[in-house]
Design a protein around this motif. Structure first.
Motif: not given
Length: 140
Positions: A16-41
């Motif tokens: 997933l492109h990093w800009s989409f990760v950033l946009i989704l993190c902002v739109v979901t108020l950080g919740l997508f950040g947790y999901v994507w961190a788990i995917v990366q882990a």
């Protein structure tokens, strides 16, 4: 290792492109950040089996949830803040574990030593790591 055996195949990092990760993190108020961190882990664990990133992220999410529950219960600011700071620290340790895996994977793919910024990992976390995952995907 015999000639019939081959080295374990490591799947490429998440794409997933990093800009989409950033946009989704902002739109979901950080919740997508947790999901994507788990995917990366999960990917980091496939590359480097002893990686502790997944367990660290799970602990960080549990600490953050406990801090949020304490906030709802009006348990007091000091204890709530302690949980949230602990969650941030544990998540940062998880990001550094993924950072090491990304650097090792990039080195194995390109053949040149790769160093990722610790400061950028602290401030941008999964977005910075995804940027580097995209860079290595572009080379493969």
């Amino acid at each position: 290792m015999t000639s019939n055996e081959s080295a374990p195949v490591v799947p490429p990092p998440p794409g997933l492109h990093w800009s989409f990760v950033l946009i989704l993190c902002v739109v979901t108020l950080g919740l997508f950040g947790y999901v994507w961190a788990i995917v990366q882990a999960v990917w980091a664990r496939k590359f480097y089996r002893p990686s502790k990133a997944l367990s660290l992220y799970i602990v960080a999410i549990a600490l953050e949830a406990a801090g949020s529950i304490l906030e709802v219960l009006h348990a007091g600011v000091p204890i709530q803040a302690l949980f949230q700071v602990a969650a941030a620290l544990v998540a940062t340790f998880g990001a550094f574990s993924v950072k090491d895996s990304v650097a090792d994977y990039t080195t194995s793919v390109t053949g040149t030593p790769t160093y990722l910024s610790g400061l950028m990992t602290i401030f941008l976390g999964e977005i910075y790591l995804q940027y580097h995952m995209n860079r290595v995907l572009a080379r493969v």
